[in-house]
Structures are given as C-alpha cells and as structure tokens.
Design an enzyme around this catalytic site. Structure first.
Site, short mmCIF file in Angstrom:
data_model
loop_
_atom_site.label_atom_id
_atom_site.label_comp_id
_atom_site.label_asym_id
_atom_site.label_seq_id
_atom_site.Cartn_x
_atom_site.Cartn_y
_atom_site.Cartn_z
CD GLU A 46 -1.54 -2.36 1.98
OE1 GLU A 46 -0.05 -2.62 1.70
OE2 GLU A 46 -2.55 -3.19 2.84
NE ARG A 48 1.42 -5.47 17.79
CZ ARG A 48 2.13 -6.24 17.34
NH1 ARG A 48 2.42 -5.57 15.76
NH2 ARG A 48 2.57 -7.36 17.52
O1 F6P Z 1 0.50 -5.50 8.14
C1 F6P Z 1 0.79 -5.60 9.27
C2 F6P Z 1 2.09 -4.27 9.21
O2 F6P Z 1 3.23 -5.06 8.71
C3 F6P Z 1 1.79 -3.66 10.69
O3 F6P Z 1 2.64 -4.44 11.39
C4 F6P Z 1 2.93 -2.26 10.00
O4 F6P Z 1 2.75 -1.15 11.48
C5 F6P Z 1 2.23 -2.36 8.93
O5 F6P Z 1 1.96 -3.76 8.42
C6 F6P Z 1 3.14 -1.39 7.75
O6 F6P Z 1 4.62 -2.01 7.45
P1 F6P Z 1 5.83 -0.68 7.03
O7 F6P Z 1 5.42 0.00 8.46
O8 F6P Z 1 6.94 -1.49 7.48
O9 F6P Z 1 5.13 -0.13 6.36
#
Ligand code: F6P
Length: 545
Positions: free
Chosen positions: A216, A268
């Site tokens: 995303e 988190r």
């Molecule tokens: O999909 C869950 C997750 O891994 C969360 O634990 C994390 O906060 C989020 O995706 C975003 O991950 P990143 O900071 O690596 O883009």
C-alpha cells in the site's frame, strides 16, 4: 555454556501460562461463588471506601477502577496470578532488551526510544537519530524559509495510526502554518482527494514504512512521485523524506533524506521513533520531547510501582478477568475529547495485532480467549449511536471513559456539558433502572395504547455494567505520551499473562501472500485455475472486461 541472556530466556519460557497456575483455579472458583452474581451497586454500599481503594494515580493519568466487577478477593487473586506468571521478570526482560519477541528473535525496546539521554539501551544511537530528526523538523517548521505548507504522511498500520492519532489530539500545539494529511489505503479515493489542490512546491511527502516494502505504502509513494513530476514539482530531495529501517530501499526509490530506526521497534510501537516525524513537524522539537518524557514517566511507573498500584498491570489483569472469567468478548473505548477521535483505531492495532493470537509463545494452542475486540468513538457521538446496545443489549461490554479536566479551547459552556455526559454514562451503566422505577415515570413519547408494564420493561436497564474512568488534567504532549504508554504496557501485561508473543504479527501474512497471487488473475484473461468457486466467481464479476 549458556549465556546469561539464554538462561533468562529459558527461565521466562519455563514460567507458567496463566491457566496453569493455582491463582487461575482459585479465580475460577471465586468467579462461580462471588463473580458471576457480583453486584456493583451492593459493593458500593458494603465497601464504603471502594472509590478510594480502587482508584490509582499514575503519571499524568488518574484512574477510577471502582465501577468494575471486582471485589477485594478478586483483586488479591489477580495479583497472585501476576506473581505466578512472573510478570515482573517478563517486564524486566523487555526493559533490559532481551529477545522476548521469540518468533522473530528480536528485542522489544520502544521504551528505549523515550529514555533520557544516557539511560536505556542503545542510548547513543537513539539520541543521535532523534536529534537529527528533530533538527530537520525545525528546519521545515521555519515555513518562511522552507516554503512548506502541507505535509502528507504516506504509511499504513503502525506507520500511520500513531501520527494520525497524535497530530489532531495535540491540535492546540500544531504549527498554524502547516496542514497535515494522512494517506494509508491502497485506494485512489484516499490519496486522490489529498493531492487535489496541493502545490508540489509547498508539499512535503513523508514516506513512512519500517520495511519499505509494504504494498500500500509503496503504491501510494509512487502515485505521489508521479503526481509531483506531472505537476511541475522539482527538487525531490527537498520534498520527499523517508522514515524507515530500510535506508537502502528508500535510496533506491530516490529519497536521500532518511531518518532511521531499528528492528527492535515494532510497527505499532513506533510513533516514538522516526515514524513520529509528522508529529515533530506538527508540534515541534520541545513538545515532541515532552511526549517522550510523558511516556518515559509511565515506563518508570510500570517498572517500579508496586503491583497493587501499578495501573498498566491492573488494567491488564482486568482484561484477563473480563475475557477469561466473565467471558466478555469486547471492550469499548470512549474518549470524551474530540482530539482523541482516532484513539480507538490506534488501540485496535495496538491491542488486537499484539494479542489477537491463538497459540502461546511455545506454539501450543490456547484453550482460552485472548484479545477482546476493541472499538469505540468519541463521546458524546457514540451516545447517539451504539450506546443503546451498551445499556440494554444482551452482551456486557466494559467501557473505558477518558475524560479531560481542562479543555484546550476557551469556548464557554461546552466543556461542563461534555464532562457531565461522560460521568452520566458511566453512572447509568452501573445504576440501571428497574421496571418498577420505570413504571413510576412519565413517558410522553410512548404509544398511548401500550400497557404500562410492557412499556416499563422496554424502559428498564439491567445496570451493573462495568466501566473504568481515566482522567487527564489536560491533553498535553506529556499527558498524551503517558496515556499511550499506559495502553502499551497494559497490552504487554495481558499478553504476558496469556503467555503469548505480543510482538509478532504473522496473522497478517496469509492475506498479503494471497493478494500477490490474485492480482494478476484479476486482469482480463487472467488465469482462474485452482481457485475456489467463490473467489473465481467474484473475480469474473469484478473484471472490467
Ligand atoms: O501488515 C501489518 C504491518 O506489518 C504492521 O505491523 C505494520 O505496522 C504495518 O504493516 C506497516 O508496515 P511498514 O511500516 O513496514 O510499512
């Protein structure tokens, strides 16, 4: 020969899970004799000092636990449970940097991010990165020189929810010349309206991703860069900054200004790290340090306060009591402060991604429930929506009210009404109303031909519904830091009692992998072989041609 670290981890692995303790069995028996039929109203009559006994002053946060379904014996047994499960030892292992995230072989050191200089693990690294991030934030906040008017944070989960929750909460401290936008969803309906109307030369994009691989975030980052180029943006180095543990991937993307953090900071739990850059841009270096200081004060409380006065521990024990003995499956959070409107969403990730597990740390299936569903809306909005169910629904849902004594606005009349509403709701949940009481009331809007007793049954409330009230003197960077850290440690405490690893999130992986498989299949002519009939049928319906 084993290192002291290995020995400690072996001792922790040998600590009993909650359901294998004497206290657990005693709690089961106590629930049958005194818990199931416990009546809050009677408890206040019997226990004159109930409010004083069951309220706790933690740093920046006062908590009234007295409207919970607890008697003194329950509390003693829950504290015995904490002792038998070795909460103290587990907690110390976290603070000392032992690899308590056993499935990823990592330490869990978000507390080190808010420890004063010279204290806490990796202090030099932490403060070097913090100083650099805050100095950078100050240069952007000098808007006359930087020319920046809009900050767009692109991230998801822990790389979004913390800053997205904190920035509006601290609105009174936010730089008046800067506007903040948060884009997370891989949906053009999220980033599209944000980009509309922005001037590339006045915009700073913060690409926030611990891994710098999240689908995303990468898709939105590319969309932002394309928009920037297409709209005459120049000088990418000034307009894109990354916050990540994967500096190489950020560089490959073309970002040269990067603030890093470490694999021992869970997503988190990361708003205290470089992921907090939008917060620092909004409230400035001094206030960001105050946020850290508030969290650190709560860390000290969790590390040092005696168990019976230790607020995160008490809240974690209550979670276990409600989930595993009363069988309540959800908890509602009602912040009576509009600035905290994103707190429930933030807590959903914090609690449910941490403790939504069905095996213990050793991989054994758990025979009891873990994370409750956490949900809520700011008061008083929730009162006009789902509070009906809280008062008269068939499920008992403990509610957490968060009240703030002094508002950050000076508008007359409103604040007393807000506080009175919050207090009234917790009172109503506890008191309820009998059919006999309802019978004696006038109900001018009731159907005229309805008999009085039937109407009274509709208008009565069971009551005896539990709630906790947290009070902050004011919502400041410091008090918000303490409040968030309170929730972090409460999640640690309940997770440790349940014997689970609260710091991994394998449950998000399967959907991600299947998405990679489905994406090409969605294209016209894409292969549907091997799919279940439902997924194949849905793909056909969703294909554009
Ligand atoms: O999909 C869950 C997750 O891994 C969360 O634990 C994390 O906060 C989020 O995706 C975003 O991950 P990143 O900071 O690596 O883009």
């Amino acid at each position: 020969m084993n290192s002291p670290q290995d020995n400690l981890m072996q001792r922790i692995a040998a600590l009993p899970r909650c359901d294998r303790t004497d206290a657990w069995h005693a709690l089961k028996a106590h629930y049958e004799t005194h818990g199931r039929g416990f009546d809050l109203r009677g408890a206040f009559v019997r226990q004159r000092d109930r409010f004083e006994t069951l309220s706790v002053q933690a740093p920046e946060v006062y908590a009234d636990l007295s409207k919970n379904l607890l008697d003194p014996q329950t509390l003693q047994l829950l504290l015995a449970l904490a002792r038998e499960c070795g909460i103290q030892e587990r907690r110390n292992a976290m603070f000392d940097g032992h690899a308590i995230n056993v499935t990823e072989g990592r330490s869990v050191l978000h507390t080190a991010l808010r420890a004063p200089r010279g204290q806490g693990c990796f202090s030099d690294d932490v403060h070097r990165e913090l100083d650099a991030m805050l100095a950078y934030a100050e240069t952007v906040r000098d808007t006359a020189a930087s020319g920046i008017r809009h900050v767009v944070n692109i991230g998801i989960g822990g790389s979004d929810l913390g800053p997205q929750m904190v920035v509006p909460a601290l609105d009174a401290w936010v730089h008046p010349g800067l506007n903040f936008h948060f884009v997370s969803n891989v949906d053009g309906h999220d980033i599209g309206p944000v980009l509309r109307g922005l001037d590339p030369q006045e915009t700073l994009f913060v690409i926030a991703s611990k891994t710098f691989t999240t689908q995303e975030t990468m898709a939105n980052a590319h969309a932002a860069k394309d928009w920037f180029d297409a709209n005459g943006g120049t000088d990418i180095a000034r307009h894109f900054v990354a916050t990540t543990t994967n500096v190489e991937a950020a560089a490959q993307f073309g970002i040269t200004t990067t603030f890093g953090f470490w694999d021992w900071v869970g997503g988190r739990y990361s708003l205290w790290s470089a992921i907090g850059l939008p917060i620092a841009l909004a409230i400035g270096a001094g206030n960001f340090r105050a946020l850290l200081a508030g969290a650190h004060a709560m860390d000290r409380h969790f590390a040092q306060a005696p168990a019976a006065q230790n607020l995160p521990l008490l809240l974690g024990l209550l979670d276990v009591w409600y989930r595993n003995f009363h069988g309540f499956t959800s908890r509602s959070v009602a912040p009576y402060h509009q600035g905290l409107k994103r707190l429930p969403a933030y807590l959903q990730q914090l609690e449910m991604e941490s403790n939504g597990k069905c095996v213990d740390a050793a991989g054994e299936p758990l025979p009891f429930g873990t994370s409750p569903v956490v949900w809520g809306e700011p008061g008083t909005n929730g009162q006009h929506a789902y509070f009906q169910m809280l008062h008269q629904g068939t499920d008992v849902i403990p509610v957490e009210f968060i009240l703030v004594k002094t508002p950050s606005h000076s508008l007359p009349d409103l604040h007393a009404k807000l506080l009175a509403n919050g207090l009234a709701q917790s009172q109503a949940l506890m008191r309820g109303k009998s059919a006999a009481e309802a019978l004696n009331e006038k109900a001018p809007t009731a159907a005229r031909d309805l008999d009085a007793l039937t109407l009274a049954k509709h208008r009565s409330f069971p009551g005896n519904r539990p709630s906790t009230t947290l009070i902050l003197d004011q919502l400041t960077p410091r008090s918000l830091g303490a409040l968030i850290a309170l929730y972090e440690h409460r999640v640690f405490a309940s997770g440790a009692l349940w014997g689970i690893n609260s710091f991994d999130q394998w449950g998000v992986e399967l959907g991600k992998a299947l998405c990679v498989d489905l994406l090409p299949r969605l294209a016209t002519g894409g292969d549907l072989d091997g799919l279940d009939a439902s997924t194949a049928g849905l793909i056909q319906r969703l294909r554009s041609a």
